[in-house]
Design a protein around this motif. Structure first.
Motif, PDB file in Angstrom:
ATOM      1  N   PHE A  96     -13.638  -3.043  11.266  1.00 41.81           N
ATOM      2  CA  PHE A  96     -12.539  -1.903  11.226  1.00 41.81           C
ATOM      3  C   PHE A  96     -12.278  -1.877   9.775  1.00 41.81           C
ATOM      4  N   GLU A  97     -12.318  -2.829   9.002  1.00 39.15           N
ATOM      5  CA  GLU A  97     -11.799  -2.818   7.590  1.00 39.15           C
ATOM      6  C   GLU A  97     -13.073  -1.950   6.740  1.00 39.15           C
ATOM      7  N   GLN A  98     -14.207  -2.186   7.142  1.00 41.64           N
ATOM      8  CA  GLN A  98     -15.272  -1.201   6.402  1.00 41.64           C
ATOM      9  C   GLN A  98     -15.164   0.324   6.756  1.00 41.64           C
ATOM     10  N   ALA A  99     -14.625   0.501   7.740  1.00 40.89           N
ATOM     11  CA  ALA A  99     -14.233   2.004   8.182  1.00 40.89           C
ATOM     12  C   ALA A  99     -12.651   2.237   7.968  1.00 40.89           C
ATOM     13  N   HIS A 100     -12.132   1.685   7.401  1.00 40.69           N
ATOM     14  CA  HIS A 100     -10.792   2.152   6.932  1.00 40.69           C
ATOM     15  C   HIS A 100     -10.483   1.708   5.491  1.00 40.69           C
ATOM     16  N   ASP A 101     -11.006   2.171   4.608  1.00 42.69           N
ATOM     17  CA  ASP A 101     -11.077   1.797   3.269  1.00 42.69           C
ATOM     18  C   ASP A 101      -9.590   1.299   2.654  1.00 42.69           C
ATOM     19  N   PRO A 108       2.763   1.846   9.945  1.00 46.82           N
ATOM     20  CA  PRO A 108       2.517   2.717  11.345  1.00 46.82           C
ATOM     21  C   PRO A 108       1.314   3.386  11.567  1.00 46.82           C
ATOM     22  N   GLU A 109       0.819   4.154  10.387  1.00 41.71           N
ATOM     23  CA  GLU A 109      -0.453   4.949  10.715  1.00 41.71           C
ATOM     24  C   GLU A 109      -1.629   4.196  10.777  1.00 41.71           C
ATOM     25  N   ALA A 110      -1.516   2.971   9.953  1.00 38.06           N
ATOM     26  CA  ALA A 110      -2.660   2.227   9.914  1.00 38.06           C
ATOM     27  C   ALA A 110      -2.686   1.363  11.164  1.00 38.06           C
ATOM     28  N   ALA A 111      -1.614   1.014  11.531  1.00 37.50           N
ATOM     29  CA  ALA A 111      -1.306   0.298  12.880  1.00 37.50           C
ATOM     30  C   ALA A 111      -1.781   0.815  13.968  1.00 37.50           C
ATOM     31  N   ALA A 112      -1.540   2.503  14.014  1.00 39.25           N
ATOM     32  CA  ALA A 112      -1.994   3.148  15.074  1.00 39.25           C
ATOM     33  C   ALA A 112      -3.349   3.227  15.030  1.00 39.25           C
ATOM     34  N   ASP A 113      -4.014   3.457  14.150  1.00 37.36           N
ATOM     35  CA  ASP A 113      -5.470   3.531  13.821  1.00 37.36           C
ATOM     36  C   ASP A 113      -6.207   2.226  14.413  1.00 37.36           C
ATOM     37  N   PHE A 114      -5.592   1.108  14.382  1.00 33.84           N
ATOM     38  CA  PHE A 114      -6.136  -0.266  14.730  1.00 33.84           C
ATOM     39  C   PHE A 114      -6.235  -0.287  16.321  1.00 33.84           C
ATOM     40  N   VAL A 115      -4.998   0.016  16.857  1.00 32.24           N
ATOM     41  CA  VAL A 115      -4.845   0.273  18.204  1.00 32.24           C
ATOM     42  C   VAL A 115      -5.787   1.068  18.827  1.00 32.24           C
ATOM     43  N   ALA A 116      -6.049   2.480  18.404  1.00 30.08           N
ATOM     44  CA  ALA A 116      -6.860   3.282  18.659  1.00 30.08           C
ATOM     45  C   ALA A 116      -8.274   2.798  18.667  1.00 30.08           C
ATOM     46  N   TRP A 117      -8.572   2.104  17.680  1.00 27.36           N
ATOM     47  CA  TRP A 117     -10.097   1.327  17.390  1.00 27.36           C
ATOM     48  C   TRP A 117     -10.404   0.546  18.406  1.00 27.36           C
ATOM     49  N   LEU A 118      -9.141  -0.480  18.849  1.00 28.58           N
ATOM     50  CA  LEU A 118      -9.422  -1.298  19.873  1.00 28.58           C
ATOM     51  C   LEU A 118      -9.999  -0.485  21.478  1.00 28.58           C
ATOM     52  N   GLY A 119      -9.680   0.353  21.315  1.00 21.72           N
ATOM     53  CA  GLY A 119     -10.083   1.145  22.798  1.00 21.72           C
ATOM     54  C   GLY A 119     -11.594   2.003  22.407  1.00 21.72           C
ATOM     55  N   SER A 120     -11.951   1.824  21.254  1.00 28.20           N
ATOM     56  CA  SER A 120     -13.272   2.364  20.999  1.00 28.20           C
ATOM     57  C   SER A 120     -14.461   1.980  21.634  1.00 28.20           C
ATOM     58  N   ALA A 121     -15.660   2.568  21.594  1.00 31.61           N
ATOM     59  CA  ALA A 121     -16.985   1.899  22.173  1.00 31.61           C
ATOM     60  C   ALA A 121     -17.435   0.832  21.272  1.00 31.61           C
ATOM     61  N   GLU A 122     -17.208   0.873  20.081  1.00 30.36           N
ATOM     62  CA  GLU A 122     -17.707  -0.375  18.939  1.00 30.36           C
ATOM     63  C   GLU A 122     -16.800  -1.561  19.443  1.00 30.36           C
ATOM     64  N   ALA A 123     -15.495  -1.457  19.493  1.00 27.73           N
ATOM     65  CA  ALA A 123     -14.732  -2.701  20.112  1.00 27.73           C
ATOM     66  C   ALA A 123     -15.071  -3.060  21.378  1.00 27.73           C
ATOM     67  N   GLY A 126       0.715  -1.313   0.085  1.00 26.05           N
ATOM     68  CA  GLY A 126      -0.054  -0.029  -0.028  1.00 26.05           C
ATOM     69  C   GLY A 126       0.892   1.322  -0.012  1.00 26.05           C
ATOM     70  N   SER A 127       0.228   2.369  -0.125  1.00 29.79           N
ATOM     71  CA  SER A 127       0.800   3.508  -0.259  1.00 29.79           C
ATOM     72  C   SER A 127       0.007   4.507   0.855  1.00 29.79           C
ATOM     73  N   ASP A 128       0.600   5.560   1.370  1.00 33.57           N
ATOM     74  CA  ASP A 128       0.076   6.559   2.384  1.00 33.57           C
ATOM     75  C   ASP A 128      -1.357   6.992   1.652  1.00 33.57           C
ATOM     76  N   GLY A 129      -2.359   7.026   2.636  1.00 34.75           N
ATOM     77  CA  GLY A 129      -3.625   7.457   2.222  1.00 34.75           C
ATOM     78  C   GLY A 129      -4.222   8.252   3.188  1.00 34.75           C
ATOM     79  N   ALA A 130      -5.260   8.951   3.176  1.00 34.82           N
ATOM     80  CA  ALA A 130      -5.844   9.666   4.407  1.00 34.82           C
ATOM     81  C   ALA A 130      -6.260   9.059   5.255  1.00 34.82           C
ATOM     82  N   ASN A 131      -6.753   7.845   4.963  1.00 29.93           N
ATOM     83  CA  ASN A 131      -7.268   7.005   5.860  1.00 29.93           C
ATOM     84  C   ASN A 131      -6.389   5.949   6.789  1.00 29.93           C
TER      85      ASN A 131
END
Length: 265
Positions: free
Chosen positions: A67-72, A238-253, A36-41
């Motif tokens: 998570f994948e649906q919310a992070h295209d 690292p950016e997508a990884a950080a997104d996933f770690v943050a999502w694991l702390g979300s209300a949805e998770a 992949g290449s860097d993206g906004a999401n």
């Protein structure tokens, strides 16, 4: 013997990745991207490799599509094993993005290879027996009975270390028939009737329904297992990884963790 049930697609992909750990993990990718290449999401097109404790298998496989649906364009790949095995893989330089262990001690052992960990879930121990509890196991003291076949996790495994702690606190000495490398192996042996009883996490007992019977431990005899998650310092994404770690702390998770028998901080 009944033929084994075919693994679902994501579980099959996970199993293949775990079996091929000696090869570059890129070969086990489930997406169409090339890293992949860097993206906004959070790096669109990234294939994020998550090393996670075996007890998280079911809940993370359920979480992945959300998570994948919310992070295209981001595709999660999992390798599940005992936390001590995952830490060894990190120390050996296995390419991966995120580490989630079943205890803070194991995470601390690789602190020089991770960012700041965040506790995303907690758990507690329970006894498990064959369905219906035919041997009448009532408490920890019963695990010392000569007529029982007991399996435990090895002491280097978080659940094994927790198990040693509760047994020692209760003054119970157990001669296990085997010491397993992860909690799922303990659960499987009890569910298949290869052992009469074992100690697992409450979430693992819940994951197999009536194939085992859970015998809860009194609160004063139990321990709280914490699950920290961290981005690896050498993460390819690292950016997508950080997104996933943050999502694991979300209300949805948190909803998913709670439904699977975990607790949330």
């Amino acid at each position: 013997m009944t033929a084994p049930t075919p693994l679902p697609r994501r579980r099959l992909r996970t199993a293949l990745c775990a079996a091929l750990l000696v090869l570059p993990l890129a070969a086990c990718g489930g997406g169409d991207g090339d890293g992949g290449s860097d993206g906004a999401n959070g790096q669109a097109g990234a294939e994020v490799t998550v090393l996670a404790a075996a007890s998280l298998t079911d809940v993370l496989e359920e979480a992945a599509p959300l998570f994948e649906q919310a992070h295209d364009g981001v595709d999660l790949r999992f390798s599940f094993a005992g936390s001590q095995e995952l830490a060894a893989q990190v120390r050996e330089g296995l390419p991966a993005d995120v580490l989630v262990t079943a205890d803070t001690t194991t995470m601390a052992d690789v602190a020089d290879r991770t960012g700041e960990p965040v506790v995303v879930a907690t758990n507690e121990l329970t006894l498990v027996t064959a369905s219906g509890n035919p041997e009448g196991v009532a408490d920890l003291a019963d695990l010392a009975r000569d007529d029982l076949t007991v399996v435990l996790a090895a002491p280097e495994v978080p659940v094994g270390r927790y198990g040693e702690q509760v047994l020692a606190d209760a003054g119970v000495e157990v001669a296990p028939a085997s010491l397993e490398t992860n909690v799922r192996s303990v659960l499987t042996k009890v569910a298949l009737g290869e052992a009469d009883a074992g100690i697992v996490y409450a979430s693992d007992a819940a994951s197999v329904g009536d194939r085992v019977t859970a015998v809860p431990l009194p609160a004063e005899r139990n321990v709280l297992a914490e699950y920290p998650a961290a981005v690896l310092t050498e993460a390819p994404h690292p950016e997508a990884a950080a997104d996933f770690v943050a999502w694991l702390g979300s209300a949805e998770a948190a909803e998913l963790f709670t439904a699977a028998g975990f607790r949330v901080p």
